[in-house]
Design an enzyme around this catalytic site. Structure first.
Site, short mmCIF file in Angstrom:
data_model
loop_
_atom_site.label_atom_id
_atom_site.label_comp_id
_atom_site.label_asym_id
_atom_site.label_seq_id
_atom_site.Cartn_x
_atom_site.Cartn_y
_atom_site.Cartn_z
N ASP A 1 0.87 -1.14 -0.10
CA ASP A 1 0.25 -0.02 0.07
C ASP A 1 0.79 1.33 -0.09
O ASP A 1 1.71 1.47 -0.83
CB ASP A 1 -0.66 -0.14 1.20
N TYR B 1 -1.39 11.71 2.06
CA TYR B 1 -2.48 12.02 0.90
C TYR B 1 -2.40 13.48 0.52
O TYR B 1 -2.42 13.83 -0.36
CB TYR B 1 -3.68 11.52 1.38
N HIS C 1 -7.04 -6.57 -1.16
CA HIS C 1 -5.98 -5.56 -0.89
C HIS C 1 -4.84 -6.05 -0.02
O HIS C 1 -3.65 -5.78 -0.05
CB HIS C 1 -6.58 -4.45 -0.55
#
Length: 360
Positions: free
Chosen positions: A173, A281, A337
């Site tokens: 990730d 982010y 995921h």
């Protein structure tokens, strides 16, 4: 050529780039406001359905037992040379072989590597870190403390600070995004790389332009561009959005025990515990547009066919950027995921085969 002439020739390109970035930010913040409305409704629904939990997350003062399991390794802190910050890490198998460094993603921490720490400590010095911003590691509040350059320096300082000149980098990730960048800018420090469920930023950028549907899979990324609001929404109803993400049938980790869920929520529940991770982010659009980059470090790439966040087509896009013969890919048909936790046996088999020549 006179400087004035060069400036004049470059002026149209500079203006075009500024206009491109201006319109990009308009689109990003428009999407952010839309995402805020959607996630606001979701958070409010959780509060109304579970009124006893209230609007704020419950702080976890004591770490759950699984988070301090001694079989996973010894806990410690490493002071980083470049920044002076300290990072929390869990280490096992020192002296048993090369350094195997694990980088986690969001919304997780070092504990996401519990299966791999047990599996590989017999032949490697395994080290799983809590990245910058993830408590109990140092968590500066400023968005500018989470730029790519600073995060790359963190990884370099970890490797050198542990006394090694190179490592086997294993990442998932957000950790994988960092690992891709690190392998480009510091290839001499990476002997092999194992990447799970995340593309390089430049590949992701180009892929999204051609496959708009990929943007909808990571719509939370736009929400996280806003100040303060994401932290508030994620913490409402005792972090129910995070809980749903980690335990949902399509998005989560199968058979995640309550203690294991608490191991991930523990750091986020501390004061300011969500700001550092979300700041990753908030920096993601700053360097766009990115130039295509060639990838050359020998890499094992594992991908879940049912990943709810990243389309399988990204694997082919990643392959197109690699030097031939340097990338080994495996798409797991029943995986989502969180492959390191949902399919550890398959992951370990692929890793042992990929690293076999280093042990001979």
């Amino acid at each position: 050529m006179p400087e004035l002439v060069v400036t004049a020739l470059l002026a149209p390109s500079r203006v075009s780039l500024r206009l491109l970035r201006f319109f990009m930010w308009i689109l990003v913040y428009s999407a952010a406001l839309l995402a805020a409305a959607v996630y606001g409704c979701i958070a409010l629904t959780h509060v109304l359905c579970r009124p006893r939990r209230g609007c704020l997350g419950r702080p976890r003062y004591a770490a759950p037992a699984c988070l301090v399991d001694p079989t996973l390794g010894e806990h410690g802190f490493l002071n980083l040379k470049s920044s002076g910050l300290h990072l929390h890490l869990v280490s096992a198998g020192r002296g048993n072989g090369p350094l195997m460094l694990f980088l986690h993603g969001f919304p997780q921490n070092w504990f996401s590597w519990r299966y791999q720490l047990r599996e590989f400590q017999s032949h490697f010095h395994v080290v799983a870190v809590n990245l910058r911003g993830y408590i109990p590691s140092a968590a500066p509040k400023d968005v500018d403390c989470y730029t790519t350059d600073l995060l790359m320096a963190d990884i370099q300082d970890i490797i050198l600070g542990l006394g090694y000149s190179k490592c086997i980098l294993v990442a998932h990730d957000w950790g994988a995004v960092l690992a891709w960048n690190f392998s480009i800018y510091f290839p001499s420090l990476v002997e092999r790389m194992v990447v799970v469920s995340a593309p390089p930023t430049s590949v992701f950028q180009d892929y999204c332009i051609r496959h708009i549907g990929q943007f909808f899979k990571v719509n939370y990324m736009f929400l996280f561009q806003l100040p303060r609001l994401p932290e508030r929404l994620l913490s409402m109803s005792d972090f129910q959005i995070l809980k749903s993400s980690l335990t949902g049938r399509k998005t989560g980790i199968p058979h995640l025990a309550p203690c294991e869920l608490e191991a991930f929520l523990h750091g986020f529940s501390q004061p300011g515990g969500l700001t550092g991770p979300i700041n990753y982010y908030r920096n993601i659009f700053r360097n766009i547009p990115l130039e295509p980059q060639e990838l050359a470090v020998p890499t094992l790439l594992l991908w879940g066919e049912k990943d709810p966040y990243f389309q399988v087509g990204l694997v082919r896009a990643i392959e197109s950027r690699f030097v031939p013969g340097r990338l080994e890919t495996h798409i797991l048909p029943d995986a989502g995921h969180y492959i390191p936790q949902s399919h550890p046996r398959e992951m370990h088999q692929y890793m042992w085969a990929f690293l076999k020549d280093l042990l001979d």
